[in-house]
Design a protein around this motif. Structure first.
Motif, PDB file in Angstrom:
ATOM      1  N   THR B  90       0.865  -1.189   0.000  1.00 22.93           N
ATOM      2  CA  THR B  90       0.000   0.000   0.000  1.00 22.93           C
ATOM      3  C   THR B  90       0.891   1.226   0.000  1.00 22.93           C
ATOM      4  O   THR B  90       1.815   1.309   0.804  1.00 22.93           O
ATOM      5  N   VAL B  91       0.598   2.175  -0.938  1.00 25.19           N
ATOM      6  CA  VAL B  91       1.397   3.400  -1.012  1.00 25.19           C
ATOM      7  C   VAL B  91       0.495   4.572  -0.655  1.00 25.19           C
ATOM      8  O   VAL B  91      -0.644   4.664  -1.128  1.00 25.19           O
ATOM      9  N   GLU B  92       1.019   5.442   0.156  1.00 28.23           N
ATOM     10  CA  GLU B  92       0.296   6.678   0.430  1.00 28.23           C
ATOM     11  C   GLU B  92       1.264   7.820   0.476  1.00 28.23           C
ATOM     12  O   GLU B  92       2.366   7.691   1.007  1.00 28.23           O
ATOM     13  N   GLY B  93       0.856   8.962  -0.111  1.00 26.92           N
ATOM     14  CA  GLY B  93       1.782  10.079  -0.094  1.00 26.92           C
ATOM     15  C   GLY B  93       1.167  11.339  -0.633  1.00 26.92           C
ATOM     16  O   GLY B  93      -0.001  11.406  -1.016  1.00 26.92           O
ATOM     17  N   VAL B  94       2.005  12.358  -0.613  1.00 30.04           N
ATOM     18  CA  VAL B  94       1.593  13.668  -1.145  1.00 30.04           C
ATOM     19  C   VAL B  94       2.654  14.112  -2.121  1.00 30.04           C
ATOM     20  O   VAL B  94       3.842  14.088  -1.795  1.00 30.04           O
TER      21      VAL B  94
END
Lengths: 942, 407
Positions: B90-94
């Motif tokens: 799972t990737v999460e970012g800004v």
């Protein structure tokens, strides 16, 4: 006096004088005569030409006029003579003279103070039985007006206003008014009865029309409010159409007029035109808004019995100087002929005939930068022809019968409003066509077209009036009786609003044309009698005027309330002259005048026969992409808003006046109260109608072969209610106030007179009958209009306006320079506007079934009915008060070449002081808001 | 019934059996083998990463259920030695990226299932997609200015709103409300009582017709709500054909013409006249369960008062609107004219900014222009993700060519 003098100055008269002198010389030629030369000059040593010098002895009498050098020469038999010198502007001079001892004689005439006092450049307060402002020629000349509207500055409480020539100028006597303002009751068309009920009379001929119907349908729909300013239906005479150049004198009766004048509520404006000999007079005025040119001339026969006066003037105004596309033009031409004849029985027969023409044009073109089509035009073109005749027979015997006067006036107007407009549908539109009730197909107008419309009005007004005067004396009481009959016929023979129904000016309008000539004529007859008794009781004087006027409106169908009814206006004025007494060697006089009266005004044609109201609802609108399959069907319901219960508007007036005179000091106070609770206005009436709504959703739009037939379609039936306007006696205008004027004598050292005039006015407006409204907001609810209508006490909040105005005028006349200048400090001490809180609670309500039910606020809670209660602002009764403001206006006129040329200029609002004030904590600084208004003019008197 | 129960039991047994197997596998692979992995961050579709503000990769090894968190430190890649195995990622970012030349900050993320990590070294490219910040309908485009006819005159009947499903599931417009604010963005008054923090004061309220599932909108798809769904080119050759609009305004007036195909909106309160200057806020509203339009117009009446200041005088005024609680609002946009704009007529929690077509009143250039929401990029399903930060100033592109003007 001026008249006689000027007659003498004419060459024919001079010839006669010289001739007669020559005869004198012949007859006394045998005596030795010595020359005597007399020089006439004024206090400053300036020669006075055309002074009448008369030298008489027991034996002879000679008369001569001074030449340009002020000199005159006689050859006289030495004797004791009496020298008399007369000139209009100077005191009479007489001296005994022995021609043996004097042969060169200089007479210094003193400028007549009386004459100086007579130079009145303000309105003079009349001293008669009712409060009147009298404005003479001199005052008008000093004011330099563009139209009659500018004279209103001189009425107590008036202020100088920049000319407003881009719209109708209504008269607002004794009213807190702001020109061009549409806020609240002021200038609001619902409160126009006061201006509609101000009678304008020019040399006996009435100007007001009963048959003016000039408006465009946008006016009724309130769509194009921008052009409404040029429309004055049911609002009286537009003052900007009256030129001032042919006027000799104006009397504005603010109080209770004689019963001779009727069909009015507020007052009478009596205009007297110039009559008799005058030189060629020309005037050219220019200011920031307009240019005016006027010329007039009077002719007179030798014995003054036949007089002809002609006048012509032209005004070209750009109401907004920066806008070249809008203009107002006025042309006035008049011919006045009068003839007097002394009859053998000692009676005097006189005839006055006035023929006048006024053309006025409001013109507006569209800006080519905005309107690429260049097609748009708007033009209001009014032509007014008036022919009036007054025939008078006056008895000169001391008989009971004094005089009889017959006045007839024919006023024919040709009014047109021409409009051309390139109409682009902003949205796809359909239009109804039917002029009768029922279900009819409408049509789809094209995307754009050129619409042309003419509003064609031809109001014809005929007035006839017979007045007889009688007089009798009984012991110390002398009584005048005036009685007569007054008849008016007004009919509009125009075609109305003519246009192609397939190309309407406004594709949103529901208007249907009607021809004005189908509207019945307006006919009124009035009988009046007035009994004026004057008596002296020792030093006291008492004058009592009792009058009654009974008027009836004819040519009405029987179901009108007014039909066959006579309305009686009683009016009483009484004046008590107290014994005069001396104060500081001057005679002091005190007059006390009281008046009470009723004035009634009949509704005009526009109010009596309003247009029908058409309610059109689309029942079916099938707008297929193929135009051949399109169809639109309307249900048209016609409502007639005619109100047969209309009654004349009644204004009850009461006033008291105090006049104090001390030498040339004059002080007047007038306190008045006017109550009018049944003025004309439009109010909401409700109607109900039903319609079907056809459902086309089941049609296969892509495969139809013809327009759908509505008979084959399912439909739903609906009922709705709605509001439309009806003319009613529902407008209340209450006026009260104090008017005052003080004028000093001309303070001799500085040749200056001080005049203070002003007024405190309070005017209250409000509707006096309950009205229907759609509650809180006109919002639709769930796809249909909100279904209930409430009956409310208020149509709009009752409003109260107050102001205190005073003008301090210093006018100086310097005879040596023939220079007159005045400085006017015009104060508005305060202006106050206050609304009374409304009662937002309805007493009754109506649903879509049209049935009226009492409203119960408790029961309504939590239902849609609750929204009939109109919420009220907690500060609704907060007053809006603006503090003092002051303008300083300067006027200057100087005569040259023995008054042949007069140059005048004025600068209004040259200095201003507008006190700042706070509104909700924000400072309102009005500095620099008003621009000065300049202008100048030149008068020739050749 | 019994048969159904037996089937369920069998299924349960099978699942349990699989579970046992995987545990065995896990225990079999308890070796010390490690793989040095380099995760490369790919640009999202139709966008280029300017900078990765922050990013975290969450890894779950499926056999051992061991969880690992890797935090991005720079260079568009994350490197780490991981136990060899099968991972869910799972990737999460800004990230920041450019939209129409303006740098925008957006949330991104992705979920990648069953990635086998083995060998000494390995490189894995991580695709990212933009994350949708709202999960419902948005007003994507407003065309309110109207057009100009070849004669240079105004034509306004071709106004429309474009409403887009910015979520990943099929949504239904049935029964939702379309609201125009009562207050204007160019007329700020001290309306008392002030309820703006809790509710929108609604003027015109329209309801989308339908019984519940009559008007579905697929994820990423749009519908047109037209002022009038006819072919406007018949009246103005500079205009457009709106015959295929799904909805149209229906004012029960005298002269209006309506299209035949589009569904008519139901007028609940007042009537919708779309201002050609903007000057109002528009909102999509979903009423909660149990609320009906009949109740709304009675229960939610909002009477307010204010003092209108005009020409140096204050005029006490009163009026009414309908309260729409902020929590019901799905999406809202404030419109105005830049020079005239005074305030937002919604709570900042609904919309913090406003968008416009012209700078000043009377700008002839406004005709044929619209406002439209920025597209952040494509999501996993290949649909546009529309920017929705509840700030119309940054969410919308002002004065753009309307999407329906294709010629």
């Amino acid at each position: 006096m001026l008249k006689h003098f000027t007659i003498i100055t004419r060459p024919t008269q001079l010839t006669i004088i010289i001739l007669s002198l020559f005869i004198h010389f012949l007859s006394y030629g045998q005596n030795t005569r010595s020359p005597i030369s007399i020089k006439v000059q004024n206090e400053y040593g300036v020669a006075i030409p055309t002074a009448v010098v008369m030298i008489k002895s027991d034996k002879e009498s000679v008369l001569e006029l001074t030449d340009e050098a002020g000199e005159v020469a006689f050859k006289l038999v030495p004797d004791n003579y009496l020298l008399e010198v007369q000139h209009i502007s100077y005191s009479f001079y007489s001296q005994k003279l022995n021609t043996l001892t004097h042969n060169n004689f200089t007479v210094a005439l003193k400028a007549e103070t009386n004459q100086l006092e007579e130079v009145v450049i303000t309105a003079k307060e009349g001293t008669g039985l009712t409060s009147t402002s009298v404005i003479n020629r001199r005052a008008m000349q000093h004011l330099q007006p563009s139209s009659f509207a500018d004279l209103m500055e001189l009425v107590p409480g008036g202020r100088a206003q920049d000319p407003y020539l881009g719209g109708v100028n209504k008269i607002q006597l004794r009213e807190v008014g702001r020109v061009g303002s549409n806020i609240g009751g002021v200038g609001n068309k619902q409160y126009d009865t006061s201006s509609l009920g101000t009678l304008f009379v020019v040399d006996g001929a009435q100007l007001n029309s009963g048959a003016n119907l000039q408006y465009t349908y946008g006016y009724m729909d309130n769509v194009s409010s921008g052009v409404n300013k040029n429309i004055n239906i049911s609002s009286g005479v537009d003052m900007r159409t009256i030129s001032t150049d042919q006027i000799e004198k104006v009397e504005i009766i603010r109080g209770i007029p004689s019963v001779e004048y009727g069909n009015l509520t507020s007052g009478v404006v009596k205009i007297t035109k110039k009559s008799g000999y005058s030189k060629w007079q020309a005037r050219f005025k220019a200011d920031g808004y307009s240019k005016l040119f006027a010329v007039n001339k009077g002719f007179e026969s030798k014995d003054s019995s036949f007089k002809v006066n002609v006048g012509l003037d032209y005004l070209n105004a750009k109401p907004e100087p920066r806008n070249d596309l809008e203009s107002y033009k006025r042309v006035t031409g008049t011919v006045r002929v009068s003839k007097d004849k002394n009859l053998n029985n000692g009676g005097l027969f006189s005839w006055v005939s006035n023929l006048s023409y006024t053309g006025s044009i409001d013109d507006a073109k569209s800006d080519p930068d905005i309107d690429l089509t260049g097609a748009n035009k708007y033009k209001v073109d009014n032509k007014f022809y008036s022919l009036s005749n007054i025939v008078t027979y006056e008895s000169r015997n001391e008989s009971f019968f004094r005089s009889i006067e017959l006045q007839t006036t024919f006023n024919q107007r040709f009014d047109k409003i021409n409009q051309t407009k390139f109409v682009q549908l902003e949205a796809a539109t359909a239009l109804p066509l039917s002029t009768v009730d029922g279900e009819y197909d409408g049509f789809f107008p094209t995307a754009n077209y050129i619409a042309e419309s003419v509003v064609d009005g031809k109001p014809l007004d005929i007035f006839a009036k017979v007045v007889s005067a009688f007089r009798y004396n009984m012991s110390a009481i002398s009584t005048d009786i005036r009685a007569g009959i007054d008849w008016q016929y007004s009919k509009n023979n125009g075609r109305g609003q003519v246009y192609d129904i397939y190309k309407p000016l406004d594709p949103k309008s529901t208007y249907r044309n009607r021809a004005y000539k189908d509207i019945p004529a307006y006919v009124t007859t009035a009988l009046f009698a007035e009994h004026i008794s004057s008596a002296k009781f020792g030093q006291h004087g008492l004058t009592l005027a009792l009058g009654a006027r009974g008027s009836i409106m004819q040519n009405l169908s029987n179901d009108f309330t007014m039909s066959g009814k006579m309305y009686i206006d009683p009016r009483v004025n009484v004046q008590w002259t107290l014994p005069s007494f001396m104060v500081a060697n001057k005679e002091a006089k005190v007059d006390l005048t009281l008046g009470w009266g009723q004035q009634r005004l009949f509704p005009d044609l526009n109010l009596l026969y309003p247009e029908k109201y058409y309610r059109d609802v689309q029942q079916l609108n099938y707008f297929h992409s193929n135009p051949d399959y399109r169809t639109v069907n309307y249900k048209t319901t016609v409502f007639d808003p005619q109100n047969k219960a209309l009654t004349p508007a009644l204004n009850n007036k009461i006033e008291a006046r105090l006049d104090l005179n001390l030498g040339f000091h004059q002080l007047t106070f007038t306190v008045f109260k006017e109550r009018m609770s049944n003025g004309f206005r439009t109010m909401n009436q409700y109607g109900i109608f039903d319609y079907k709504r056809y459902d086309t959703s089941n049609i296969d739009h892509d495969h139809i072969m013809s327009t759908p037939n509505k008979e084959d379609l399912p439909y739903e039936q609906f009922n709705e209610n709605f509001l439309y306007n009806v003319s009613r006696n529902g407008s209340r205008t209450d006026k009260e106030g104090i008017e005052f004027q003080y004028s000093s004598n001309r303070i001799s050292v500085i040749n200056t007179r001080i005049t203070i005039s002003g007024a405190w006015f309070r005017t209250e407006y409000g509707n006096s009958l309950p009205t229907y409204r759609r509650g809180n907001s006109n919002a639709n609810v769930n796809g249909k209009p909100y279904p209930y209508l409430g009956l409310y006490d208020e149509m709009e909040p009752k409003s109260k306006y107050e102001q205190l105005n005073s003008n301090l005028l210093l006018d100086t006349y310097i005879p040596k320079l023939d220079l007159q200048f005045s400085t006017s400090f015009q104060f508005n001490w305060y202006y106050l506007a206050k609304n009374e809180p409304m009662n937002g609670m309805p007493s009754y309500y109506v649903g879509v079934d049209g049935e009226l039910r009492p409203y119960d606020a408790e029961e309504a809670k939590g239902t849609l009915l609750e929204q009939l209660v109109i919420p009220q602002h907690s500060n609704a009764d907060k007053s809006r008060r603006t503090p003092m403001l002051m303008d300083v206006n300067l006027k200057l006129s100087k005569s040259f070449r023995n008054k042949q040329i007069t140059v005048s200029m004025f600068a209004n609002k040259l200095f201003t002081y507008y006190a700042p004030y706070f509104v909700n904590g924000t400072k309102v600084n009005r500095k620099g808001l008003r621009d000065p208004y300049f202008g100048m003019e030149i008068n020739f008197n050749l | 019934m019994i048969k159904r129960l037996l089937q369920s039991l069998c299924l349960l047994l099978v699942v349990l059996g699989f579970n046992a197997c995987s545990s065995d596998d896990n225990s079999n692979m308890t070796g010390d083998e490690q793989t040095f992995v380099t995760f490369w961050i790919n640009d999202p579709q139709d966008a280029k990463i300017e900078e990765i503000k922050q990013m975290t990769i969450y890894l779950t090894e499926l056999n051992s259920n061991k969880k690992t968190e890797l935090v991005y430190e720079g260079d568009k890649k994350i490197q780490k030695a991981l136990p060899t195995g099968t991972y869910d990622i799972t990737v999460e970012g800004v990230i920041t990226h450019k939209v129409n030349g303006v740098v925008e900050e957006s949330k991104v993320g992705n979920f990648i299932k069953g990635v086998v990590i083995s060998g000494r070294e390995m490189t894995k490219a991580i695709d990212i997609v933009f994350k949708t910040s709202s999960t419902g309908f948005v007003i994507e485009e407003v065309f309110f200015a109207g057009t100009k006819t070849p004669q240079g005159l105004q034509y306004t009947d071709d106004q429309y709103f474009k409403i887009t499903n910015n979520s990943d599931e099929v949504l239904y417009l049935d029964g939702m409300l379309f609201v125009q604010s009562k207050f204007m963005t160019n007329d700020k008054q001290d309306y008392t009582p002030n309820i703006m923090s809790e509710a929108l004061s609604a003027g015109a309220i329209l309801q989308f017709p339908g019984k519940g599932k009559d008007h579905p909108v697929e994820p990423g798809k749009s519908v047109i709500f037209a002022e009038n769904a006819i072919n406007h080119r018949e009246f103005n050759s500079n205009s457009i054909d709106l015959t295929n609009a799904e909805f149209q305004n229906f004012r029960d007036g005298v002269h209006d013409v309506v299209g035949l195909k589009a569904a008519k909106m139901i007028t609940i309160h007042d009537e919708l006249v779309v201002n050609i200057q903007g000057s109002y806020a528009y909102a999509l509203v979903k009423m909660p369960e149990g609320m009906t339009t009949e109740k709304l117009v009675v229960d939610n009446i909002y009477d307010y008062e204010y003092e209108m200041i005009f020409g140096g005088e204050a005029y006490p005024s009163v009026d009414s609107a309908i309260k729409i609680p902020n929590s019901w609002i799905v999406d809202a946009v404030n419109l105005g004219i830049a020079d005239e704009y005074m305030w937002n007529v919604t709570s900042p929690s609904v919309d913090m900014g406003y968008t416009y077509i012209t700078q000043h009143v009377g700008d002839e250039g406004r005709y044929g222009k619209a406002v439209r929401r920025h597209v952040l990029g494509k999501n996993a399903a290949g649909n546009n993700v529309l920017k929705d930060t509840n700030n119309s100033t940054v969410d919308f592109a002002p004065a753009v060519r309307p999407s329906l003007f294709k010629y």
